[in-house]
Design a protein around this motif. Sequence first.
Motif, short mmCIF file in Angstrom:
data_model
loop_
_atom_site.label_atom_id
_atom_site.label_comp_id
_atom_site.label_asym_id
_atom_site.label_seq_id
_atom_site.Cartn_x
_atom_site.Cartn_y
_atom_site.Cartn_z
N GLY A 91 2.04 18.75 4.59
CA GLY A 91 0.88 18.38 5.37
C GLY A 91 0.90 17.00 5.98
O GLY A 91 -0.06 16.59 6.62
N PHE A 92 1.97 16.23 5.79
CA PHE A 92 2.01 14.87 6.30
C PHE A 92 3.45 14.36 6.23
O PHE A 92 4.33 15.03 5.71
CB PHE A 92 1.09 13.94 5.49
N ASN A 93 3.66 13.15 6.72
CA ASN A 93 4.97 12.52 6.70
C ASN A 93 5.01 11.52 5.54
O ASN A 93 4.16 10.64 5.46
CB ASN A 93 5.23 11.82 8.03
N TYR A 94 5.99 11.65 4.67
CA TYR A 94 6.09 10.81 3.48
C TYR A 94 6.12 9.32 3.83
O TYR A 94 5.36 8.52 3.26
CB TYR A 94 7.36 11.20 2.69
N ASP A 95 6.97 8.91 4.76
CA ASP A 95 7.10 7.50 5.11
C ASP A 95 5.83 6.95 5.76
O ASP A 95 5.42 5.82 5.47
CB ASP A 95 8.30 7.28 6.04
N GLU A 96 5.19 7.75 6.61
CA GLU A 96 3.93 7.32 7.22
C GLU A 96 2.83 7.18 6.18
O GLU A 96 2.02 6.25 6.24
CB GLU A 96 3.50 8.31 8.31
N ASP A 97 2.79 8.09 5.21
CA ASP A 97 1.79 8.01 4.16
C ASP A 97 2.00 6.75 3.32
O ASP A 97 1.04 6.08 2.96
CB ASP A 97 1.83 9.25 3.27
N LYS A 98 3.24 6.42 3.05
CA LYS A 98 3.53 5.21 2.27
C LYS A 98 3.05 3.97 3.04
O LYS A 98 2.41 3.09 2.46
CB LYS A 98 5.03 5.10 1.97
N LYS A 99 3.37 3.90 4.32
CA LYS A 99 2.95 2.76 5.13
C LYS A 99 1.43 2.64 5.17
O LYS A 99 0.87 1.56 5.01
CB LYS A 99 3.51 2.89 6.55
N LEU A 100 0.76 3.76 5.36
CA LEU A 100 -0.70 3.75 5.40
C LEU A 100 -1.28 3.32 4.05
O LEU A 100 -2.20 2.49 4.00
CB LEU A 100 -1.23 5.15 5.76
N ALA A 101 -0.74 3.83 2.96
CA ALA A 101 -1.23 3.45 1.64
C ALA A 101 -1.04 1.95 1.41
O ALA A 101 -1.93 1.27 0.88
CB ALA A 101 -0.54 4.26 0.56
N GLU A 102 0.10 1.41 1.81
CA GLU A 102 0.34 -0.04 1.66
C GLU A 102 -0.68 -0.84 2.45
O GLU A 102 -1.21 -1.85 1.95
CB GLU A 102 1.76 -0.39 2.13
N GLU A 103 -1.00 -0.40 3.67
CA GLU A 103 -2.00 -1.09 4.49
C GLU A 103 -3.38 -1.03 3.83
O GLU A 103 -4.10 -2.03 3.79
CB GLU A 103 -2.05 -0.48 5.89
N VAL A 104 -3.74 0.12 3.32
CA VAL A 104 -5.03 0.28 2.66
C VAL A 104 -5.09 -0.62 1.43
O VAL A 104 -6.08 -1.33 1.20
CB VAL A 104 -5.29 1.76 2.30
N PHE A 105 -4.05 -0.61 0.61
CA PHE A 105 -4.03 -1.42 -0.60
C PHE A 105 -4.14 -2.91 -0.26
O PHE A 105 -4.75 -3.67 -1.01
CB PHE A 105 -2.76 -1.17 -1.41
N ASP A 106 -3.56 -3.35 0.85
CA ASP A 106 -3.62 -4.75 1.26
C ASP A 106 -4.99 -5.15 1.81
O ASP A 106 -5.43 -6.27 1.62
CB ASP A 106 -2.57 -5.05 2.34
N GLN A 107 -5.65 -4.23 2.52
CA GLN A 107 -6.86 -4.58 3.25
C GLN A 107 -8.17 -4.24 2.54
O GLN A 107 -9.22 -4.73 2.92
CB GLN A 107 -6.86 -3.89 4.61
N PHE A 108 -8.11 -3.39 1.51
CA PHE A 108 -9.33 -2.90 0.88
C PHE A 108 -9.26 -2.97 -0.64
O PHE A 108 -8.19 -2.79 -1.22
CB PHE A 108 -9.59 -1.43 1.24
N ASP A 109 -10.40 -3.23 -1.24
CA ASP A 109 -10.60 -2.94 -2.65
C ASP A 109 -11.25 -1.57 -2.65
O ASP A 109 -12.40 -1.43 -2.23
CB ASP A 109 -11.52 -3.97 -3.31
N ALA A 110 -10.51 -0.56 -3.07
CA ALA A 110 -11.01 0.81 -2.97
C ALA A 110 -10.81 1.54 -4.29
O ALA A 110 -9.81 1.34 -4.98
CB ALA A 110 -10.29 1.55 -1.85
N LYS A 111 -11.77 2.37 -4.60
CA LYS A 111 -11.70 3.21 -5.79
C LYS A 111 -12.18 4.61 -5.42
O LYS A 111 -13.15 4.78 -4.67
CB LYS A 111 -12.61 2.68 -6.91
N ARG A 112 -11.49 5.59 -5.96
CA ARG A 112 -11.90 6.99 -5.81
C ARG A 112 -12.46 7.46 -7.14
O ARG A 112 -11.80 7.33 -8.17
CB ARG A 112 -10.71 7.86 -5.42
N ASP A 113 -13.64 8.02 -7.09
CA ASP A 113 -14.25 8.65 -8.26
C ASP A 113 -14.26 10.15 -8.01
O ASP A 113 -14.65 10.59 -6.93
CB ASP A 113 -15.69 8.18 -8.48
#
Length: 182
Positions: A91-113
């Motif tokens: 359903g997605f591209n592995y490398d693109e997902d990694k890049k997006l996750a890195e950007e999210v981790f850098d820019q946001f304090d986020a938690k999923r409940d």
Amino acid sequence: MLKKSILAVLTLLVLAACSNKEDDLTTEEREKVIEDGTAGYEMMGGEVQKATNVPANEEKAILAAFDEYIASFNDKDIERYMNTISKDPKGFNYDEDKKLAEEVFDQFDAKRDVTNVTIAKYNEDEAQVFANMTTHSLQVETNVEHESAGRQVTVFVKEDGEWKVTSVFYIGDDTKSSTGNQ
């Protein structure tokens, strides 16, 4: 404008590992995909019906894989998070997902409940895990908070004997989402 850009990034945050082809669907079409198509579950009295054919050892392994998927995201641990993702996702591209996750981790304090975690479909090669999900996030640079809620079906496949995320289907609930300053 700032609010729209934050919402766009947060949508990506929630949809990390989502199918690219699903991005173009309306909410109603996504509902249909989840209920009738690629991902599926049945509702009984407002509850998701649990698959009855899941062996106990596989149920434990699948739920542990889902828990690690959520925990590694919440811990902002990119190595652990990517270890939960299939190397050959559908359903997605592995490398693109990694890049997006890195950007999210850098820019946001986020938690999923998550609540109501249920294996809704199962066969020996694929499992679909339903969950109600609320994502709480704070954009570090702007101090803008956002909360979104919805339902997610996370599709796992067996890869080298372990359950890995291969696609994600998410339906947001706009009535439970909010953006504001702290």
